[in-house]
Motif scaffolding. Structure first.
Motif, PDB file in Angstrom:
ATOM      1  N   ARG A 186     107.344 -11.195  -6.006  1.00  0.00           N
ATOM      2  CA  ARG A 186     107.665 -10.616  -4.700  1.00  0.00           C
ATOM      3  C   ARG A 186     108.084 -11.686  -3.699  1.00  0.00           C
ATOM      4  N   GLY A 219     104.382  -1.164  -6.004  1.00  0.00           N
ATOM      5  CA  GLY A 219     104.648  -2.211  -6.989  1.00  0.00           C
ATOM      6  C   GLY A 219     103.378  -2.843  -7.521  1.00  0.00           C
ATOM      7  N   TYR A 220     102.400  -3.057  -6.636  1.00  0.00           N
ATOM      8  CA  TYR A 220     101.151  -3.674  -7.084  1.00  0.00           C
ATOM      9  C   TYR A 220     100.378  -2.719  -7.993  1.00  0.00           C
ATOM     10  N   HIS A 256     115.297  -2.775  -9.721  1.00  0.00           N
ATOM     11  CA  HIS A 256     114.256  -3.661  -9.199  1.00  0.00           C
ATOM     12  C   HIS A 256     114.464  -3.993  -7.721  1.00  0.00           C
ATOM     13  N   TYR A 309      97.699 -10.446 -10.523  1.00  0.00           N
ATOM     14  CA  TYR A 309      98.112 -10.622  -9.128  1.00  0.00           C
ATOM     15  C   TYR A 309      99.037 -11.814  -8.955  1.00  0.00           C
ATOM     16  N   VAL A 343      99.788  -6.581 -15.495  1.00  0.00           N
ATOM     17  CA  VAL A 343     100.333  -7.782 -14.855  1.00  0.00           C
ATOM     18  C   VAL A 343      99.341  -8.272 -13.804  1.00  0.00           C
ATOM     19  N   SER A 376     101.198 -13.294 -10.983  1.00  0.00           N
ATOM     20  CA  SER A 376     102.570 -13.037 -11.442  1.00  0.00           C
ATOM     21  C   SER A 376     103.282 -12.076 -10.505  1.00  0.00           C
ATOM     22  N   TRP A 377     102.562 -11.060 -10.057  1.00  0.00           N
ATOM     23  CA  TRP A 377     103.175 -10.065  -9.166  1.00  0.00           C
ATOM     24  C   TRP A 377     103.589 -10.689  -7.840  1.00  0.00           C
ATOM     25  N   ALA A 408     102.093  -2.784 -11.290  1.00  0.00           N
ATOM     26  CA  ALA A 408     101.823  -4.031 -12.008  1.00  0.00           C
ATOM     27  C   ALA A 408     100.434  -4.006 -12.652  1.00  0.00           C
ATOM     28  N   ARG A 409      99.461  -3.520 -11.913  1.00  0.00           N
ATOM     29  CA  ARG A 409      98.096  -3.440 -12.468  1.00  0.00           C
ATOM     30  C   ARG A 409      98.049  -2.497 -13.660  1.00  0.00           C
TER      31      ARG A 409
END
Length: 395
Positions: A109, A91-92, A394, A102, A100, A104-105, A95-96
């Motif tokens: 979570r 997911g990270y 999700h 860190y 997106v 917001s991510w 996101a990157r």
């Protein structure tokens, strides 16, 4: 009017159709199995006995140590952290790639983790106050609150590791495993302070978490690494139990001199490695099973309510136990001392009742697990699909 079976089949087909084609369903299956193991484990190795109008917690493992192998099957926290590390790392990275940040991510979570916690804490604050005002023994209230809080500290560790994902995502699992071993040597071999053992609360669960991150990077494409984890972990755990003086039970046992779980020991870490190896080897069969829409729908819906089930299963068991006191203070398998095989048989009969109580808790509180819906602009068509279908991709 369609039958319940026909309605369920239709829902299963909709859930299956709403799932992205590239989703690895075996990951969801492993998470569901891990949660199920925790729930069944607590329901089978935790008992509340009635004593002088109060309740106290008793473990069947304290009276029947030969039940220790049960903890080998139902103590599935390593799989929970393995999947957590895998999902967080993926997911990270995703996101990157989308730009997106860190902040917001991690808010997304952790929000999914902690929204349901607020409901549990609020309800039990009211319940505990009401019990004390009603004259309940403080020891009884402490026992109940301890059972409610026991899943929360695992959640705090999980949240901390999730927040630290960018820092630990490429950490070699060997390093936290060595920290656990060093702490054990200090505690048990060199007479070090007991408090140093709590370093292992983070280091111990960091081992499967970083294995999950390695899985996300493609470390377990071949079967051999998973086989090595399974064989080496099982051999290490057996050696530590047989010759290292560690207890056989992989859960805490009241009154025992050493707990493998609170905090985690080298035996628990070795056992967790074996569990992770087995879980990774099971991905293929699980993926094939998840191709069946009805099987997948059960797993998908379970994952959408995973935190609700995790947080409320102890409340469900305690509610049944308390209501049982209205009938008798000596119901077999519910209030009696767990010291015989008859207790085990009786307890198994109570499991469907606990499950029914958990279903009531789910109906009342699962809404807190869903993310707040964004407000639609005027004139924007509303998405009328059920929440579970919107969130499948999700979960």
């Amino acid at each position: 009017m369609r039958s319940p079976l026909a309605r369920w089949s239709a829902l299963a087909d909709r859930v299956d159709g709403a799932t992205p084609a590239d989703r690895d369903r075996s990951v969801d299956a492993l998470r569901a199995l891990a949660i199920l193991g925790v729930v069944l484990g607590h329901w089978l190795v935790t008992s509340l006995t009635s004593t002088d109008g109060g309740l106290r917690g008793v473990s069947p493992l304290a009276h029947m140590p030969w039940l220790a192998p049960l903890s080998w099957v139902l103590q599935t926290l390593a799989v929970f952290f393995l999947v957590g590390g895998h999902v967080a790392a993926q997911g990270y990275a995703s996101a990157r790639a989308r730009g997106v940040g860190y902040g917001s991510w991690v808010r997304l979570r952790l929000g999914r983790l902690f929204r349901p916690v607020a409901a549990v804490l609020a309800l039990w604050a009211v319940v505990a106050g009401g019990l004390l005002l009603g004259g309940a023994e403080p020891a009884t209230v402490r026992t109940l609150l301890r059972l409610v809080w026991s899943p929360l500290w695992f959640l705090l560790v999980f949240a901390a590791l999730t927040a630290a994902t960018p820092l630990v995502v490429r950490l070699n699992p060997v390093w936290p495993a060595l920290v656990v071993a060093a702490v054990d040597v200090w505690r048990f071999g060199l007479g070090g302070p007991e408090w140093i053992g709590w370093v292992n609360v983070v280091a111990g669960w960091l081992v499967p978490y970083t294995l999950g991150a390695a899985w996300a990077r493609g470390a377990f494409v071949r079967r051999r690494p998973a086989l090595l984890l399974l064989g080496g972990g099982a051999a290490g755990a057996a050696a530590l139990v047989l010759w290292g003086g560690y207890p056989a039970a992989m859960v805490g046992v009241p009154g025992a001199a050493v707990s493998n779980l609170n905090p985690p020991t080298s035996a628990a870490v070795a056992f967790g490695l074996a569990q992770c190896g087995l879980a990774l080897l099971a991905r293929g069969p699980l993926a094939r099973a998840m191709r069946r829409p009805r099987t997948w729908a059960k797993v998908a819906l379970m994952n959408l309510s995973a935190m609700t089930v995790f947080l409320w299963h102890q409340t469900a068991m305690m509610s049944v136990t308390a209501l049982g006191l209205l009938v008798s203070s000596d119901l077999p398998g519910l209030h009696t001392v767990p010291g015989t095989a008859g207790w085990i048989a009786a307890r198994l009969l109570w499991l469907p009742v606990f499950a029914a109580a958990l279903a009531v808790c789910w109906a009342a509180f699962h809404i807190h697990e869903r993310a707040p819906r964004p407000r639609k602009a005027a004139g924007t068509p509303r998405d009328r699909r059920p929440g579970s279908l919107r969130e499948v991709s999700h979960a």
